[in-house]
Design an enzyme around this catalytic site. Structure first.
Site, mmCIF file in Angstrom:
data_model
loop_
_atom_site.group_PDB
_atom_site.id
_atom_site.type_symbol
_atom_site.label_atom_id
_atom_site.label_comp_id
_atom_site.label_asym_id
_atom_site.label_seq_id
_atom_site.Cartn_x
_atom_site.Cartn_y
_atom_site.Cartn_z
ATOM 1 N N HIS A 360 14.707 3.057 79.345
ATOM 2 C CA HIS A 360 15.842 3.968 79.164
ATOM 3 C C HIS A 360 15.656 4.932 78.004
ATOM 4 O O HIS A 360 16.575 5.679 77.680
ATOM 5 C CB HIS A 360 17.138 3.196 78.925
ATOM 6 C CG HIS A 360 17.563 2.335 80.068
ATOM 7 N ND1 HIS A 360 18.459 2.759 81.030
ATOM 8 C CD2 HIS A 360 17.209 1.087 80.414
ATOM 9 C CE1 HIS A 360 18.644 1.781 81.907
ATOM 10 N NE2 HIS A 360 17.891 0.753 81.559
ATOM 11 N N LYS A 558 21.716 14.313 70.859
ATOM 12 C CA LYS A 558 22.728 14.762 71.828
ATOM 13 C C LYS A 558 23.393 16.061 71.373
ATOM 14 O O LYS A 558 24.088 16.719 72.134
ATOM 15 C CB LYS A 558 23.780 13.672 72.033
ATOM 16 C CG LYS A 558 23.220 12.407 72.707
ATOM 17 C CD LYS A 558 24.311 11.349 72.861
ATOM 18 C CE LYS A 558 23.793 10.000 73.327
ATOM 19 N NZ LYS A 558 23.508 9.947 74.772
ATOM 20 N N THR A 660 24.762 9.679 82.105
ATOM 21 C CA THR A 660 25.572 9.259 83.247
ATOM 22 C C THR A 660 26.966 9.852 83.135
ATOM 23 O O THR A 660 27.640 10.044 84.150
ATOM 24 C CB THR A 660 25.676 7.723 83.318
ATOM 25 O OG1 THR A 660 25.913 7.218 82.007
ATOM 26 C CG2 THR A 660 24.416 7.113 83.875
ATOM 27 N N LYS A 664 29.817 11.564 85.896
ATOM 28 C CA LYS A 664 31.249 11.233 85.983
ATOM 29 C C LYS A 664 32.100 12.488 85.868
ATOM 30 O O LYS A 664 33.090 12.646 86.593
ATOM 31 C CB LYS A 664 31.623 10.239 84.875
ATOM 32 C CG LYS A 664 30.902 8.894 85.008
ATOM 33 C CD LYS A 664 30.994 8.050 83.732
ATOM 34 C CE LYS A 664 29.938 6.946 83.754
ATOM 35 N NZ LYS A 664 29.746 6.306 82.428
HETATM 36 C C1 26Q Z 1 17.469 -2.181 70.434
HETATM 37 C C2 26Q Z 1 16.990 -3.083 69.482
HETATM 38 C C3 26Q Z 1 17.844 -3.652 68.560
HETATM 39 C C4 26Q Z 1 19.194 -3.320 68.596
HETATM 40 C C5 26Q Z 1 19.670 -2.433 69.550
HETATM 41 C C6 26Q Z 1 18.804 -1.854 70.456
HETATM 42 C C7 26Q Z 1 19.327 -0.914 71.474
HETATM 43 C C8 26Q Z 1 20.574 -1.113 72.046
HETATM 44 C C9 26Q Z 1 21.070 -0.234 72.983
HETATM 45 C C10 26Q Z 1 18.583 0.184 71.901
HETATM 46 C C11 26Q Z 1 19.088 1.058 72.857
HETATM 47 C C12 26Q Z 1 20.340 0.843 73.411
HETATM 48 C C13 26Q Z 1 20.940 1.728 74.425
HETATM 49 C C14 26Q Z 1 20.330 2.734 74.997
HETATM 50 C C15 26Q Z 1 21.014 3.582 75.976
HETATM 51 O O1 26Q Z 1 22.207 3.492 76.185
HETATM 52 N N1 26Q Z 1 20.270 4.462 76.642
HETATM 53 C C16 26Q Z 1 20.849 5.345 77.635
HETATM 54 O O2 26Q Z 1 20.712 4.718 78.903
HETATM 55 C C17 26Q Z 1 21.401 5.441 79.905
HETATM 56 C C18 26Q Z 1 21.292 4.648 81.205
HETATM 57 O O3 26Q Z 1 20.009 4.739 81.716
HETATM 58 C C19 26Q Z 1 20.829 6.843 80.040
HETATM 59 O O4 26Q Z 1 21.620 7.554 80.958
HETATM 60 C C20 26Q Z 1 20.841 7.553 78.693
HETATM 61 O O5 26Q Z 1 20.168 8.795 78.801
HETATM 62 C C21 26Q Z 1 20.170 6.693 77.647
HETATM 63 O O6 26Q Z 1 20.275 7.290 76.369
#
Ligand code: 26Q
Length: 814
Positions: A360, A558, A660, A664
């Site tokens: 992602h 963003k 996403t 929406k």
């Molecule tokens: C990783 C390691 C330690 C702590 C937290 C994390 C962590 C947590 C959440 C790293 C990333 C996330 C979330 C990422 C995210 O939301 N990415 C988004 O995913 C969507 C669904 O595919 C995409 O539409 C977005 O473009 C993308 O930014």
């Protein structure tokens, strides 16, 4: 529903509500508060769901269906009452039932606390996928953590974000069914004793500490109510048996301490969606949950009578939602080797054929890396296995590229040079999976060319794209009932399960009667949002004005800053140049910043300072308003998105994997202003370039600028008077005279590096915004575009996405 079935359902719903008032709440009718009614209705509904859940499971068993497990550290579910009523098709029935008792169902919805077990896009995607899998009658289940505290509540004080804990289970959620009898024990810590018996290396993992995972199932009703699946969420507990051992050894304090540490594991969701935390607690969360999930999956496999573990890949598919559950690969290998006694090759084949990985993000700071020393401490046996996987991977690569190839170091799982050695989780995920997918066409290309060219060279057949989607049940049917009714009246309700049906609407895009109805609906939705904003901010938004919305996590990439520069520019045009905007605008911004991300938090402060000045300046009265709406979350999104005229999707090209929110908003008739990034590109292709406002550099142009190393943001500042004015106004304290230095950082960082190329896109952005104002002034043409966006958004249903996963990755009809 047949009439008799409906009558029976009505009778049982009524009886169940009465039952729960009396025996769950132990109250009489006269004593009931709104909250009690919510609980009674939810418990009644849960009973109906449980019946169907049991029937669903039996049906899948009879069908001997292959199971899909979606492993994710995040499930951003939001509220369930309205959604479950809708999906069971009994919302109106329930409304009538309650109305007859003097209760307004709508008012009960607000009694429910959002289940905010996720940060943003990735967590909400998981929730949309669960809805789609259940609605498509697939045996698809989630596995995750039952966080005691979900994503923090955002308050705004003096313009700053302040975080407050989200104790969402203070009143236990009626949608969660505890399953103590299904608890799992997962070992951590300890050390490896090396042992050679019968010539075979047989390591023994000793002095382990057992963690207990206590599952609760959160019910997920598919549309039509036939299929009810669940997401199984684990809470961490210390093992009683283990406690007693330490208690008996006399170390009372140590025993209590360890108990506390164990139970801390599932306390809180990490609130960052970008910077990798690198903390032991996070690693423990990832491992604990994966350990529970894999055990539970294997238990289900043998319970269904499967006795040959080699059949696992044909009976079970495991999807990893980003790298967060990657240890599933090491854990499955460990169980197959150490518990099932398989040879390496057989174990690897099973693991690889079962597991698939979704990426992602390409942002380097978000890619997970764990220090070897930490892994050695927490999961020594898994580290051994990871080292073996790494060595075999490098061995294989060397046979292809030669021992001397530089690519060997780039493809390795273990990076020996970084901070005393680190495991690159994305590499482990890719080598261990038979499928590697990105989440939009552009992003999937970039995964191949930028993130993992070496893996792509070795295994091109593993790489594929699965463009994200969102569930129209929540994001249209539930969030925008007026538009949903209009669509159903016009084209029937087939779109609820087949979003491509909306295309029929194209034929009516020029129809004036439809324009009038569309306008009236948007107007009502805007009024509703204005009421919410008034309640939260004591600020009046004019529903006649153009609602220009950016709602998402706050992130430099963003580019909320780009929108803000545009707002300041408009403001200066009015107050200094005395040029009024072509149409009045209400700028609406919402989103949370990670608590440790100071730049994002400062952007929130700046938005609020600009809002203060603009909203209180008589010269812009009736022309411009700025609202930062606090505590953005699923239930607030359901209010904001249907009210938007314009959706801001303005990330630096190449940075937003998909997005996403963009889907929406378009589904609800907003037009998009966006860069050629993530799924925006595919949305443009779907709705037609004349129905979307695209601006700015492409990912290719940005890569080129970066590679040449000659991007000079200060040039834009010196050459473009508009940029100069805007940056100087911000940096010189115009929006916060009391603290004139606070926002100097904005000018400095944009003139210094401008990592996200805000200045390079500024001119194109404000010129596009001007074109948008002109377009909005011609109401007929705007409405037509808006209708065409709805008509052509069908591809972005998560039903389509999940079907593609089922066909290409999970092989569900096996
Ligand atoms: C990783 C390691 C330690 C702590 C937290 C994390 C962590 C947590 C959440 C790293 C990333 C996330 C979330 C990422 C995210 O939301 N990415 C988004 O995913 C969507 C669904 O595919 C995409 O539409 C977005 O473009 C993308 O930014």
């Amino acid at each position: 529903m047949t009439e008799t079935f409906e009558a029976a359902t009505r009778a049982s719903l009524a009886a169940l509500i009465e039952h729960h008032i009396r025996f769950t709440l132990a109250k009489s009718r006269g004593q009931l508060r709104k909250r009690d009614w919510y609980t009674a209705v939810a418990m009644a509904l849960r009973d109906l769901l449980v019946d169907r859940m049991l029937a669903t499971r039996a049906r899948f068993d009879r069908r001997d269906a292959k199971r899909v497990y979606y492993l994710s550290l995040e499930f951003l579910i939001g509220r369930s009452l309205d959604n479950n009523l809708l999906n069971l098709g009994i919302r109106e029935m329930c409304r009538e039932l309650l109305a007859a008792r003097g209760i307004d169902l709508q008012a009960l919805f607000d009694e429910e606390h959002d289940a905010a077990l996720g940060n943003g896009g990735l967590g909400r995607l998981a929730a949309c996928f669960l809805d789609s899998m259940a609605s498509l009658d697939m045996p698809g289940y989630g596995y995750g953590i039952n966080y005691e505290f979900g994503l923090f509540r955002q308050e705004v004080r003096d313009g700053y974000q302040v975080e407050a804990p989200d104790a969402w289970q203070q009143d236990p959620s009626p949608w969660l069914i505890p399953r103590p009898e299904e608890a799992c024990v997962v070992p951590v810590y300890g050390r490896i004793e090396h042992d050679d018996r019968q010539g075979r290396y047989q390591p023994r993992w000793v002095d382990q500490r057992p963690l207990v995972g206590l599952p609760s199932d959160l019910l997920i009703a598919g549309y039509g109510g036939k299929t009810v699946n669940f997401v199984r969420l684990f809470a961490a507990r210390a093992s009683d048996e283990f406690d007693i051992r330490i208690f008996n050894s006399g170390d009372y304090v140590k025993a209590v301490e360890q108990k506390i540490v164990s139970e801390t594991l599932s306390k809180i969701l990490y609130p960052s969606d970008s910077i990798q935390a690198g903390r032991e607690l996070r690693l423990m969360q990832e491992y604990f949950f994966v350990g529970c999930a894999i055990r539970d999956i294997l238990r289900g496999f043998s319970r269904r009578g499967e006795d040959d573990i080699r059949d696992l890949p044909s009976r079970v598919a495991i999807q990893l939602n980003d790298t967060h559950p990657t240890l599933a690969i090491a854990e499955l290998m460990r169980l197959l080797l150490d518990e099932y006694g398989l040879e390496w090759g057989a174990a690897w084949e099973i693991t690889n054929a079962t597991v698939a990985f979704t990426n992602h993000t390409l942002m380097p700071e978000a890619l997970e890396r764990w220090p070897l020393a930490l892994l050695e401490h927490v999961i020594p046996r898994h580290l051994q296995i990871i080292r073996e996987i790494d060595s075999r991977l490098r061995g294989h690569a060397a046979t292809v590229w030669g021992e001397q190839s530089e690519k060997l170091g780039r493809i390795a799982i273990i990076d020996p040079y970084a901070n005393g050695g680190e495991v690159r989780m994305a590499h482990l995920a890719m080598v261990g999976s038979h499928s590697i997918n990105g989440v939009s066409e552009l992003h999937s290309e970039l995964v191949k060319t930028r993130l993992a060219p070496e893996f792509h060279e070795l295994w091109p057949e593993r790489f594929n794209n699965k463009t994200n989607g969102v569930t129209q049940r929540r994001w249209l049917l539930l969030a925008n009932p007026r538009l949903a009714n209009l669509l159903t009246r016009l084209i029937g309700d087939g779109w609820v399960t087949d979003l491509e049906r909306l295309r029929v609407l194209e034929q009516h895009a020029g129809d004036e009667g439809l324009h009038a109805e569309f306008t009236a609906i948007k107007r009502e939705n805007k009024e509703r949002l204005a009421t919410t904003v008034h309640r939260l901010l004591q600020l009046d938004l004019d529903p006649e004005s153009l609602f220009d919305v950016q709602a998402k996590r706050i992130h430099e990439y963003k580019r909320q800053l780009l929108m803000l520069l545009g707002i300041v520019y408009q403001y200066l045009r009015v107050v200094e140049d005395h040029v009024d905007p072509i149409v009045p605008r209400s700028y609406i911004i919402a989103g949370k910043a990670a608590p440790g991300y100071w730049a994002a938090k400062l952007i929130i402060k700046l938005i609020n300072c600009v809002a203060d000045v603009v909203n209180n300046d008589a010269r812009t009265h009736g022309l411009l308003k700025v609202a930062f709406v606090p505590d953005y979350r699923v239930s607030l999104a359901e209010r904001i998105i249907p009210a938007a005229d314009l959706s801001e999707q303005i990330s630096t090209a190449g940075r937003e994997a998909s997005g996403t929110g963009n889907m929406k908003f378009a589904m609800n008739g907003a037009l998009t202003i966006g860069t050629l990034d993530g799924a925006n590109i595919e949305i443009r292709d779907a709705v037609g370039p004349e129905n979307i406002f695209i601006f700015g550099l492409t990912a290719g142009e940005i890569a080129e600028l970066t590679q040449r190393g000659d991007y000079q943001p200060s040039r834009y500042y010196h050459q473009d008077e508009r940029i100069r004015r805007v940056l100087d106004a911000i940096a010189d304290g115009r929006f916060l005279p009391r603290e004139p230095d606070l926002f100097r950082w904005v000018r400095e960082s944009l003139l210094g590096r401008d990592e996200y190329m805000v200045l390079a896109d500024f001119a194109a952005y404000i010129e596009t915004q001007e074109a948008i104002s002109r377009e909005y002034a011609q109401r007929g043409s705007w409405r037509r575009k808006s209708i065409l966006n709805v008509a052509r958004i069908g591809r972005f249903s998560s039903d389509r996405a999940v079907r593609e996963y089922a066909r290409d990755i999970w092989h569900l009809s096996d």
